[in-house]
Design an enzyme around this catalytic site. Structure first.
Site, PDB file in Angstrom:
ATOM      1  N   ASN A   9       0.881  -1.129  -0.067  1.00 31.57           N
ATOM      2  CA  ASN A   9      -0.119  -0.010  -0.077  1.00 31.57           C
ATOM      3  C   ASN A   9       0.802   1.165   0.102  1.00 31.57           C
ATOM      4  O   ASN A   9       1.457   1.656   1.148  1.00 31.57           O
ATOM      5  CB  ASN A   9      -0.929  -0.028   1.167  1.00 31.57           C
ATOM      6  CG  ASN A   9      -1.791   1.158   1.368  1.00 31.57           C
ATOM      7  OD1 ASN A   9      -1.853   2.055   0.599  1.00 31.57           O
ATOM      8  ND2 ASN A   9      -2.345   1.464   2.655  1.00 31.57           N
ATOM      9  N   LYS A  11       0.211   4.011  -0.303  1.00 34.11           N
ATOM     10  CA  LYS A  11      -0.449   5.354   0.313  1.00 34.11           C
ATOM     11  C   LYS A  11      -0.179   6.665  -0.666  1.00 34.11           C
ATOM     12  O   LYS A  11      -0.174   6.583  -1.943  1.00 34.11           O
ATOM     13  CB  LYS A  11       0.080   5.737   1.725  1.00 34.11           C
ATOM     14  CG  LYS A  11      -0.095   4.518   2.413  1.00 34.11           C
ATOM     15  CD  LYS A  11       0.153   4.643   4.165  1.00 34.11           C
ATOM     16  CE  LYS A  11      -0.022   3.309   4.961  1.00 34.11           C
ATOM     17  NZ  LYS A  11      -0.095   3.687   6.156  1.00 34.11           N
ATOM     18  N   HIS A  97      -9.826   1.424   4.656  1.00 34.52           N
ATOM     19  CA  HIS A  97      -8.383   1.681   5.387  1.00 34.52           C
ATOM     20  C   HIS A  97      -8.639   2.721   6.407  1.00 34.52           C
ATOM     21  O   HIS A  97      -9.277   3.553   6.416  1.00 34.52           O
ATOM     22  CB  HIS A  97      -7.210   2.343   4.451  1.00 34.52           C
ATOM     23  CG  HIS A  97      -6.061   2.189   4.939  1.00 34.52           C
ATOM     24  ND1 HIS A  97      -5.404   3.134   5.941  1.00 34.52           N
ATOM     25  CD2 HIS A  97      -4.793   1.299   4.960  1.00 34.52           C
ATOM     26  CE1 HIS A  97      -4.202   2.843   6.212  1.00 34.52           C
ATOM     27  NE2 HIS A  97      -3.872   1.559   5.859  1.00 34.52           N
ATOM     28  N   GLU A  99      -6.866   4.901   7.554  1.00 34.22           N
ATOM     29  CA  GLU A  99      -6.535   6.473   7.658  1.00 34.22           C
ATOM     30  C   GLU A  99      -7.856   7.117   6.886  1.00 34.22           C
ATOM     31  O   GLU A  99      -8.229   8.352   6.979  1.00 34.22           O
ATOM     32  CB  GLU A  99      -5.364   6.500   6.524  1.00 34.22           C
ATOM     33  CG  GLU A  99      -4.047   6.430   7.309  1.00 34.22           C
ATOM     34  CD  GLU A  99      -2.938   5.569   6.529  1.00 34.22           C
ATOM     35  OE1 GLU A  99      -2.914   5.579   5.283  1.00 34.22           O
ATOM     36  OE2 GLU A  99      -2.081   5.041   7.363  1.00 34.22           O
ATOM     37  N   GLU A 170      -5.835  -4.569  10.546  1.00 33.11           N
ATOM     38  CA  GLU A 170      -4.602  -3.837  10.545  1.00 33.11           C
ATOM     39  C   GLU A 170      -4.909  -3.017  11.787  1.00 33.11           C
ATOM     40  O   GLU A 170      -5.703  -2.039  12.103  1.00 33.11           O
ATOM     41  CB  GLU A 170      -4.753  -2.648   9.380  1.00 33.11           C
ATOM     42  CG  GLU A 170      -4.305  -3.197   8.123  1.00 33.11           C
ATOM     43  CD  GLU A 170      -3.939  -2.364   6.956  1.00 33.11           C
ATOM     44  OE1 GLU A 170      -2.529  -2.427   6.859  1.00 33.11           O
ATOM     45  OE2 GLU A 170      -4.379  -1.171   6.983  1.00 33.11           O
ATOM     46  N   GLY A 176       2.520   2.133  10.463  1.00 32.42           N
ATOM     47  CA  GLY A 176       3.469   3.134  10.212  1.00 32.42           C
ATOM     48  C   GLY A 176       4.365   3.697  11.682  1.00 32.42           C
ATOM     49  O   GLY A 176       4.890   4.790  11.678  1.00 32.42           O
ATOM     50  N   SER A 216       3.015  -2.137  10.334  1.00 29.41           N
ATOM     51  CA  SER A 216       4.564  -2.397  10.166  1.00 29.41           C
ATOM     52  C   SER A 216       5.183  -3.790  10.053  1.00 29.41           C
ATOM     53  O   SER A 216       6.013  -4.234  10.543  1.00 29.41           O
ATOM     54  CB  SER A 216       4.911  -1.855  11.751  1.00 29.41           C
ATOM     55  OG  SER A 216       4.646  -0.525  11.828  1.00 29.41           O
ATOM     56  N   GLY A 238       4.771   1.153   4.579  1.00 28.86           N
ATOM     57  CA  GLY A 238       6.326   1.835   4.410  1.00 28.86           C
ATOM     58  C   GLY A 238       7.145   0.573   3.728  1.00 28.86           C
ATOM     59  O   GLY A 238       7.765   1.162   2.872  1.00 28.86           O
TER      60      GLY A 238
HETATM   61  P1  PGA Z   1       2.907   0.291   7.623  1.00 28.31           P
HETATM   62  O1  PGA Z   1       1.118   0.428   6.840  1.00 28.31           O
HETATM   63  O2  PGA Z   1       3.216  -1.051   6.804  1.00 28.31           O
HETATM   64  O3  PGA Z   1       3.681   1.484   6.975  1.00 28.31           O
HETATM   65  O4  PGA Z   1       2.602   0.346   9.169  1.00 28.31           O
HETATM   66  C1  PGA Z   1       0.259  -0.510   6.652  1.00 28.31           C
HETATM   67  C2  PGA Z   1      -0.824  -0.053   6.036  1.00 28.31           C
HETATM   68  O5  PGA Z   1      -1.209   1.250   6.386  1.00 28.31           O
HETATM   69  O6  PGA Z   1      -1.511  -0.654   5.325  1.00 28.31           O
END
Ligand code: PGA
Length: 254
Positions: A9, A11, A97, A99, A170, A176, A216, A238
C-alpha cells in the site's frame, strides 16, 4: 488452500520514476510467483503506468487502488468509479483503510457500499478493519473489529457472493509506527474474524476468504506473522516502497 496475498500500500507516495525503479528492481523466485499473489496498490494517477510498464516486465505483479466511489458515474467531483479502476488495469482495491476512516469520514456503511460496487464491477475488494490503541487498551478490540466486519462485509451476506474477497486486519496502533502486533495478537483477531465469516457465510466461503495482517510488517517479522494459521498475507505500507524489502516480504519463509 488459501493462496497467500502479499500487497503493498503505497498510500500518497510514489511518482512516475518510482514506478519504473520499483518494477525494474523487484525480483522474486519462480516458486514465489507461482504460489503467491503479489499486488501493489498505488495512487490513482500512477495506476495506468503501473499496468502498462509492469505488463511487459513483471507481469506477475498485479495492481490495485486505495479507494473507490460506489456510484457508477456522474456529478461526483474528485471521485473515481469501479469502471475507471478497471480501465486503468486494477485487479483489486483497498477500502475502509483506517486512514480513510480517520481522516475522510469513511464508515462501515460507505465501505459496504464500496465493496458491493467493486463486486458488481469485478474488482476484488480488500476490506480493512482494525482497532485504535485506546480501543485495545480499554478491552474493546473484539467488539470494534467484529462490528466493522459485520457492518462492512457481513451486511452483504445473502445479497452478494462474498467468496474470494480479502479482509485486512490492521491494528491502527501498529500502522506506520514500527510497532507490530505480536504474531499471537494478530492471530487472535484474525481467527476471531474467521469465526465471524464462517458463522455468517458458511465454512466453504469463510474458510476461502484471505485475511491479511497489516501494521509495520517488514522483512524481519513477516516469517513469524505468516506462520499463523489465520494470517493469509500482508498489507504492507512503508516497507512496500522499497523493491528489495517488498520482495523479501513476498518471499517470506514458511
Ligand atoms: P505500515 O502500513 O506497513 O507502514 O505500517 C500498513 C498499512 O497502512 O496498510
Amino acid at each position: 488452500m488459501r493462496k497467500p496475498f502479499m500487497a503493498g500500500n503505497w498510500k500518497m507516495n510514489g511518482s512516475i520514476s518510482h514506478v519504473k525503479e520499483f518494477i525494474d528492481g523487484f525480483s522474486v523466485s519462480e516458486e514465489v510467483v507461482k504460489t503467491r499473489e503479489i499486488v501493489i496498490c498505488a495512487p490513482f494517477t500512477l495506476l495506468s503506468l503501473c499496468s502498462e510498464y509492469g505488463a511487459g516486465r513483471k507481469p506477475y505483479i498485479r495492481f490495485g487502488a486505495q479507494n473507490v466511489y460506489f456510484e457508477p458515474k456522474g456529478a461526483f467531483t474528485g471521485e473515481i468509479s469501479v469502471a475507471m479502476l478497471k480501465e486503468a488495469g486494477c485487479y483489486c482495491c483497498i477500502i475502509g483503510h483506517s486512514e480513510r476512516r480517520q481522516y475522510f469520514g469513511e464508515t462501515d456503511a460507505t465501505v459496504n457500499k464500496k465493496m458491493n460496487a467493486l463486486l458488481d464491477g469485478g474488482v476484488l475488494p480488500v476490506v480493512c478493519v482494525g482497532e485504535t490503541l485506546e480501543e485495545r487498551e480499554s478491552g474493546r478490540t473484539e467488539a470494534v473489529v467484529s462490528g466493522q466486519v459485520k457492518g462492512s462485509v457481513i451486511a452483504s451476506a445473502g445479497t452478494k457472493d462474498l467468496a474470494g474477497i480479502v479482509v485486512a486486519y490492521e491494528p491502527v496502533w501498529a500502522i506506520g509506527t514500527g510497532k507490530t502486533a505480536t504474531s499471537a495478537q494478530a492471530e487472535e483477531v484474525c481467527s476471531m474474524i474467521r469465526g465471524l465469516l464462517n458463522e455468517a457465510l458458511g465454512e466453504t466461503v469463510g474458510n476461502g476468504i484471505r485475511i491479511l495482517y497489516g501494521g509495520s510488517m517488514n522483512p524481519a517479522n513477516v516469517d513469524e506473522l505468516m506462520a499463523q494459521p489465520n494470517i493469509d498475507g500482508g498489507l504492507v505500507g512503508g516497507a512496500s516502497m522499497k523493491p528489495a524489502d517488498f520482495a523479501r516480504i513476498a518471499s517470506y519463509v514458511e
